[in-house]
Write a protein that holds these residues in place. Structure first.
Motif, PDB file in Angstrom:
ATOM      1  N   PHE A  13      26.746  50.211 -56.500  1.00  0.00           N
ATOM      2  CA  PHE A  13      25.535  50.697 -55.842  1.00  0.00           C
ATOM      3  C   PHE A  13      25.873  51.782 -54.820  1.00  0.00           C
ATOM      4  CE2 PHE A  13      21.838  49.886 -52.835  1.00  0.00           C
ATOM      5  CZ  PHE A  13      20.926  50.551 -53.622  1.00  0.00           C
ATOM      6  N   SER A  83      13.826  53.417 -50.898  1.00  0.00           N
ATOM      7  CA  SER A  83      13.673  52.624 -52.127  1.00  0.00           C
ATOM      8  C   SER A  83      12.210  52.318 -52.430  1.00  0.00           C
ATOM      9  CB  SER A  83      14.434  51.305 -52.003  1.00  0.00           C
ATOM     10  OG  SER A  83      15.791  51.518 -51.866  1.00  0.00           O
ATOM     11  N   PHE A  87      10.179  53.701 -55.591  1.00  0.00           N
ATOM     12  CA  PHE A  87       9.519  52.740 -56.468  1.00  0.00           C
ATOM     13  C   PHE A  87       8.041  53.108 -56.665  1.00  0.00           C
ATOM     14  CE2 PHE A  87       6.929  48.840 -56.707  1.00  0.00           C
ATOM     15  CZ  PHE A  87       7.363  48.346 -57.924  1.00  0.00           C
ATOM     16  N   ILE A  99      11.716  52.748 -64.662  1.00  0.00           N
ATOM     17  CA  ILE A  99      12.889  51.870 -64.541  1.00  0.00           C
ATOM     18  C   ILE A  99      13.805  52.302 -63.398  1.00  0.00           C
ATOM     19  CG2 ILE A  99      14.349  53.067 -66.230  1.00  0.00           C
ATOM     20  CD1 ILE A  99      14.055  49.298 -66.000  1.00  0.00           C
ATOM     21  N   ILE A 100      13.849  53.602 -63.109  1.00  0.00           N
ATOM     22  CA  ILE A 100      14.689  54.112 -62.017  1.00  0.00           C
ATOM     23  C   ILE A 100      14.255  53.500 -60.690  1.00  0.00           C
ATOM     24  CG2 ILE A 100      15.354  56.183 -60.738  1.00  0.00           C
ATOM     25  CD1 ILE A 100      14.913  57.749 -63.388  1.00  0.00           C
ATOM     26  N   VAL A 102      12.431  50.781 -60.163  1.00  0.00           N
ATOM     27  CA  VAL A 102      12.566  49.321 -60.155  1.00  0.00           C
ATOM     28  C   VAL A 102      14.014  48.910 -59.902  1.00  0.00           C
ATOM     29  CG1 VAL A 102      12.364  47.245 -61.581  1.00  0.00           C
ATOM     30  CG2 VAL A 102      10.541  48.958 -61.600  1.00  0.00           C
ATOM     31  N   VAL A 103      14.949  49.543 -60.600  1.00  0.00           N
ATOM     32  CA  VAL A 103      16.373  49.196 -60.444  1.00  0.00           C
ATOM     33  C   VAL A 103      16.856  49.536 -59.034  1.00  0.00           C
ATOM     34  CG1 VAL A 103      18.704  49.789 -61.218  1.00  0.00           C
ATOM     35  CG2 VAL A 103      16.911  49.348 -62.893  1.00  0.00           C
ATOM     36  N   PHE A 104      16.465  50.706 -58.527  1.00  0.00           N
ATOM     37  CA  PHE A 104      16.863  51.134 -57.197  1.00  0.00           C
ATOM     38  C   PHE A 104      16.362  50.152 -56.141  1.00  0.00           C
ATOM     39  CE2 PHE A 104      16.179  54.396 -53.667  1.00  0.00           C
ATOM     40  CZ  PHE A 104      17.509  54.416 -53.302  1.00  0.00           C
ATOM     41  N   ALA A 106      15.399  46.962 -56.627  1.00  0.00           N
ATOM     42  CA  ALA A 106      16.007  45.642 -56.841  1.00  0.00           C
ATOM     43  C   ALA A 106      17.434  45.590 -56.290  1.00  0.00           C
ATOM     44  CB  ALA A 106      16.002  45.303 -58.321  1.00  0.00           C
ATOM     45  N   LEU A 107      18.218  46.643 -56.533  1.00  0.00           N
ATOM     46  CA  LEU A 107      19.586  46.665 -56.002  1.00  0.00           C
ATOM     47  C   LEU A 107      19.590  46.747 -54.486  1.00  0.00           C
ATOM     48  CD1 LEU A 107      21.475  48.897 -58.572  1.00  0.00           C
ATOM     49  CD2 LEU A 107      21.883  46.492 -58.077  1.00  0.00           C
ATOM     50  N   ASN A 108      18.652  47.484 -53.920  1.00  0.00           N
ATOM     51  CA  ASN A 108      18.594  47.563 -52.460  1.00  0.00           C
ATOM     52  C   ASN A 108      18.232  46.210 -51.860  1.00  0.00           C
ATOM     53  OD1 ASN A 108      18.426  48.380 -49.808  1.00  0.00           O
ATOM     54  ND2 ASN A 108      17.045  50.054 -50.205  1.00  0.00           N
TER      55      ASN A 108
END
Length: 123
Positions: A13, A83, A87, A99-100, A102-104, A106-108
């Motif tokens: 990340f 983030s 989102f 998806i970019i 959502v993933v960003f 979720a990882l944050n």
């Protein structure tokens, strides 16, 4: 969670955030094209107002903080604003690349949870 898994997530990340932050400053790779005209207009306003430069600086600082494991909880809180906005942008304006965002986000959230948990545990 296993410490090696946490370390792997933190490094991946951190490298991703550092890469995308540097890309916003130096433009060495084209980002995905926005799918709507309003998204294009929104991005033009962000670039012309130098807001994307501020986002890039925040992302670079957060990436360095994750890679060095210094001030990671603080930087995850600060990065949360980027983030959430990414989102919302991808969900509302650029739905093809959702998806970019959502993933960003979720990882944050995951790194914030892990960072704060480790800080509290070590106190």
């Amino acid at each position: 969670m296993n410490t090696k898994v946490i370390l792997g997530i933190r490094i991946v990340f951190g490298l991703a955030i550092l890469f995308f932050g540097c890309n916003k400053l130096f433009y060495f790779m084209d980002p995905p094209a926005p799918s709507t005209k309003i998204a294009i207009s929104f991005l033009k306003v962000l670039v012309s107002s130098k807001t994307m430069m501020l986002v890039a600086i925040v992302e670079i600082c957060a990436g360095v903080a994750l890679l060095t494991n210094k001030f990671a909880p603080l930087m995850m809180v600060i990065l949360m604003s980027v983030s959430v906005n990414a989102f919302l942008y991808h969900i509302k304006l650029d739905t093809e690349n959702w998806i970019i965002g959502v993933v960003f986000l979720a990882l944050n959230i995951l790194m914030l949870y892990i960072s704060i948990g480790i800080t509290i545990k070590n106190s």
